[in-house]
Design a protein around this motif. Structure first.
Motif, PDB file in Angstrom:
ATOM      1  N   VAL A   1      89.135 -23.258  79.868  1.00  0.00           N
ATOM      2  CA  VAL A   1      89.279 -24.492  80.642  1.00  0.00           C
ATOM      3  C   VAL A   1      88.483 -25.621  79.978  1.00  0.00           C
TER       4      VAL A   1
ATOM      5  N   GLU B   1      75.543 -19.068  82.306  1.00  0.00           N
ATOM      6  CA  GLU B   1      75.064 -20.455  82.193  1.00  0.00           C
ATOM      7  C   GLU B   1      74.076 -20.559  81.031  1.00  0.00           C
TER       8      GLU B   1
ATOM      9  N   ASN C   1      86.968 -28.289  77.633  1.00  0.00           N
ATOM     10  CA  ASN C   1      87.663 -29.088  76.609  1.00  0.00           C
ATOM     11  C   ASN C   1      86.919 -29.186  75.278  1.00  0.00           C
TER      12      ASN C   1
ATOM     13  N   GLN D   1      80.485 -28.253  88.164  1.00  0.00           N
ATOM     14  CA  GLN D   1      81.227 -28.699  89.366  1.00  0.00           C
ATOM     15  C   GLN D   1      82.572 -27.991  89.545  1.00  0.00           C
ATOM     16  N   ILE D   2      83.276 -27.635  88.489  1.00  0.00           N
ATOM     17  CA  ILE D   2      84.532 -26.890  88.691  1.00  0.00           C
ATOM     18  C   ILE D   2      84.218 -25.533  89.316  1.00  0.00           C
TER      19      ILE D   2
HETATM   20  P1  NAX Z   1      80.107 -29.602  84.428  1.00  0.00           P
HETATM   21  O1  NAX Z   1      79.380 -30.403  83.403  1.00  0.00           O
HETATM   22  O2  NAX Z   1      79.912 -29.905  85.865  1.00  0.00           O
HETATM   23  O3  NAX Z   1      79.798 -28.058  84.217  1.00  0.00           O
HETATM   24  C1  NAX Z   1      79.800 -27.443  82.984  1.00  0.00           C
HETATM   25  C2  NAX Z   1      78.737 -26.371  83.006  1.00  0.00           C
HETATM   26  O4  NAX Z   1      78.864 -25.613  81.806  1.00  0.00           O
HETATM   27  C3  NAX Z   1      77.319 -26.917  83.053  1.00  0.00           C
HETATM   28  O5  NAX Z   1      76.646 -26.353  84.169  1.00  0.00           O
HETATM   29  C4  NAX Z   1      76.730 -26.443  81.719  1.00  0.00           C
HETATM   30  O6  NAX Z   1      75.347 -26.091  81.849  1.00  0.00           O
HETATM   31  C5  NAX Z   1      77.582 -25.230  81.414  1.00  0.00           C
HETATM   32  N1  NAX Z   1      77.583 -24.845  80.008  1.00  0.00           N
HETATM   33  C6  NAX Z   1      77.536 -25.627  78.905  1.00  0.00           C
HETATM   34  N2  NAX Z   1      77.504 -24.891  77.787  1.00  0.00           N
HETATM   35  C7  NAX Z   1      77.552 -23.605  78.183  1.00  0.00           C
HETATM   36  C8  NAX Z   1      77.531 -22.382  77.487  1.00  0.00           C
HETATM   37  N3  NAX Z   1      77.446 -22.342  76.159  1.00  0.00           N
HETATM   38  N4  NAX Z   1      77.590 -21.233  78.205  1.00  0.00           N
HETATM   39  C9  NAX Z   1      77.637 -21.273  79.553  1.00  0.00           C
HETATM   40  N5  NAX Z   1      77.645 -22.405  80.265  1.00  0.00           N
HETATM   41  C10 NAX Z   1      77.599 -23.558  79.593  1.00  0.00           C
HETATM   42  O7  NAX Z   1      81.659 -29.708  84.004  1.00  0.00           O
HETATM   43  P2  NAX Z   1      82.952 -29.402  84.867  1.00  0.00           P
HETATM   44  O8  NAX Z   1      83.366 -30.625  85.585  1.00  0.00           O
HETATM   45  O9  NAX Z   1      82.739 -28.161  85.636  1.00  0.00           O
HETATM   46  O10 NAX Z   1      84.027 -29.206  83.689  1.00  0.00           O
HETATM   47  C11 NAX Z   1      83.926 -28.130  82.781  1.00  0.00           C
HETATM   48  C12 NAX Z   1      84.915 -28.298  81.635  1.00  0.00           C
HETATM   49  O11 NAX Z   1      86.259 -28.316  82.104  1.00  0.00           O
HETATM   50  C13 NAX Z   1      84.755 -29.599  80.854  1.00  0.00           C
HETATM   51  O12 NAX Z   1      84.827 -29.295  79.474  1.00  0.00           O
HETATM   52  C14 NAX Z   1      85.976 -30.402  81.266  1.00  0.00           C
HETATM   53  O13 NAX Z   1      86.345 -31.345  80.278  1.00  0.00           O
HETATM   54  C15 NAX Z   1      86.991 -29.310  81.437  1.00  0.00           C
HETATM   55  N6  NAX Z   1      88.204 -29.614  82.212  1.00  0.00           N
HETATM   56  C16 NAX Z   1      89.377 -29.062  81.801  1.00  0.00           C
HETATM   57  C17 NAX Z   1      90.550 -29.193  82.514  1.00  0.00           C
HETATM   58  C18 NAX Z   1      91.804 -28.540  82.057  1.00  0.00           C
HETATM   59  O14 NAX Z   1      92.832 -28.774  82.709  1.00  0.00           O
HETATM   60  N7  NAX Z   1      91.848 -27.760  80.981  1.00  0.00           N
HETATM   61  C19 NAX Z   1      90.591 -30.023  83.735  1.00  0.00           C
HETATM   62  C20 NAX Z   1      89.265 -30.231  84.362  1.00  0.00           C
HETATM   63  C21 NAX Z   1      88.124 -30.448  83.400  1.00  0.00           C
HETATM   64  O15 NAX Z   1      88.135 -31.790  82.996  1.00  0.00           O
END
Ligand code: NAX
Length: 331
Positions: A129, A42, A131, A15-16
């Protein structure tokens, strides 16, 4: 025309990324005269969904978007990368132990660090980004020893922007008028949003945030906890974590790193600690920085109150613990 830059985005079907990719493609990140090639990574079972994102990017008719590479192979994704925005991470599930989360992510950031080391440009600029962002960044750095350490950063700009937003709201001014708030430490609930240095300009008059707000109890209490817990408040309201604001902050972070910060303006970036403000080397710690000519510099010489010192050390200690736990997971 300048040569196109290759920008890796991991978690590209998440979603980000759905908010981020159009901003990169339309020039918000690198300016209106810089072509981009998007490298989208991905996990394999999400590749069909990623194809949908690719189709939408093609349908966006973005003049700056020169090409798209979509893959589940890190060595393809990171090939010749100029920028790597590591958004994908293993999400925390209900009931999951912290060690489990660290271990799952340690695996991911080890593989991606190794791929960066092997195939990316040595000048690649990395922003983590996903976590736990600071510690994931440290791991990627650890596994990419041929890339300069200072090229590895993690995102605290969203926290920075949140802090600015809260000050602006409190004073009834535009965020444009709020300057030099600081986020110290970890992108977690121990982060320290600091208003002791910043100032506001109201009706042409410059005042410290402290004087303008005139409520230290608020600035050292509810203000800090509101910023620290903002992510959780958004999940509670939206049932999904922040995405639009995260994408916006990612653009701010990279744009300022590459194109520079305005004179006198501080932004917060989590970067390798170098002993500044007595934070030991060896963690990725959020500091106030200024950027020029593609380099960031940690702002030096700020006065640190006793209250601030306590908070800066507490968030450091959490990072030191995370580092220890993550390294143990890898053994
Ligand atoms: P989503 O779960 O919508 O998207 C994450 C995507 O990453 C999924 O499509 C998944 O298939 C993919 N993925 C997982 N493992 C992977 C890998 N080894 N290689 C490639 N792709 C992989 O999460 P989303 O809301 O987009 O958030 C992503 C991350 O950002 C989370 O860890 C979240 O906690 C973190 N955030 C960090 C923030 C910050 O300020 N540092 C703020 C926003 C967000 O909470």
């Amino acid at each position: 025309r300048k040569e196109a830059v290759r920008v890796v985005v991991t978690g590209a079907a998440g979603q980000i990324s759905y908010s981020l990719l159009p901003l990169i493609a339309n020039g918000a990140m690198f300016g209106p005269d810089q072509d981009v090639i998007l490298h989208l990574l991905e996990v394999e079972f999400v590749l069909p969904a990623l194809q949908g994102v690719v189709m939408e990017l093609e349908d966006g008719s973005y003049p700056l978007l020169k090409d798209i590479v979509a893959t589940s192979d890190a060595n393809v994704a990171f090939k010749d990368a100029d920028f790597a925005i590591l958004v994908g991470a293993f999400p925390r599930k209900d009931g999951m132990e912290r060690a489990d989360l660290l271990s799952k992510n340690a695996g991911i950031f080890k593989v991606q660090g190794q791929a960066l080391d092997k195939v990316a440009k040595k000048s690649v600029k990395v922003l983590v980004v996903g976590n736990p962002a600071n510690t994931n960044c440290l791991l990627a750095q650890h596994f990419a020893p041929s890339i300069p350490k200072e090229n590895f950063t993690a995102l605290t700009r969203l926290d920075h922007n949140r802090a600015k937003g809260q000050v602006a709201k409190k004073l009834g001014v535009s965020v444009r008028d709020v300057h030099n708030v600081i986020i110290w430490g970890n992108h977690s609930s121990t982060q320290y949003p600091d208003t002791t240095v910043g100032h506001v300009v109201v009706n042409g008059e410059k005042k410290s945030i402290r004087d303008a707000v005139n409520d230290n109890k608020y600035l050292e209490g509810d203000f800090i906890s509101t910023v620290q817990k903002r992510g959780a408040a958004i999940i509670a309201a939206r049932k999904f974590s922040s995405a639009m604001s995260a994408a916006n902050a990612i653009v701010d972070h990279i744009r300022d790193w590459v194109l520079g910060t305005p004179e006198g303006e501080y932004v917060s970036m989590a970067v390798p600690s170098d002993g500044s403000y007595d934070i030991p080397e060896g963690v990725i710690y959020s500091y106030p920085v200024t950027c020029k000519n593609g380099k960031y510099t940690i702002v030096q010489g700020l006065t640190v109150s006793e209250f601030s010192r306590g908070k800066m050390v507490a968030t450091y200690e959490e990072l030191a613990d995370e580092k220890k736990a993550a390294l143990e997971q890898l053994q």
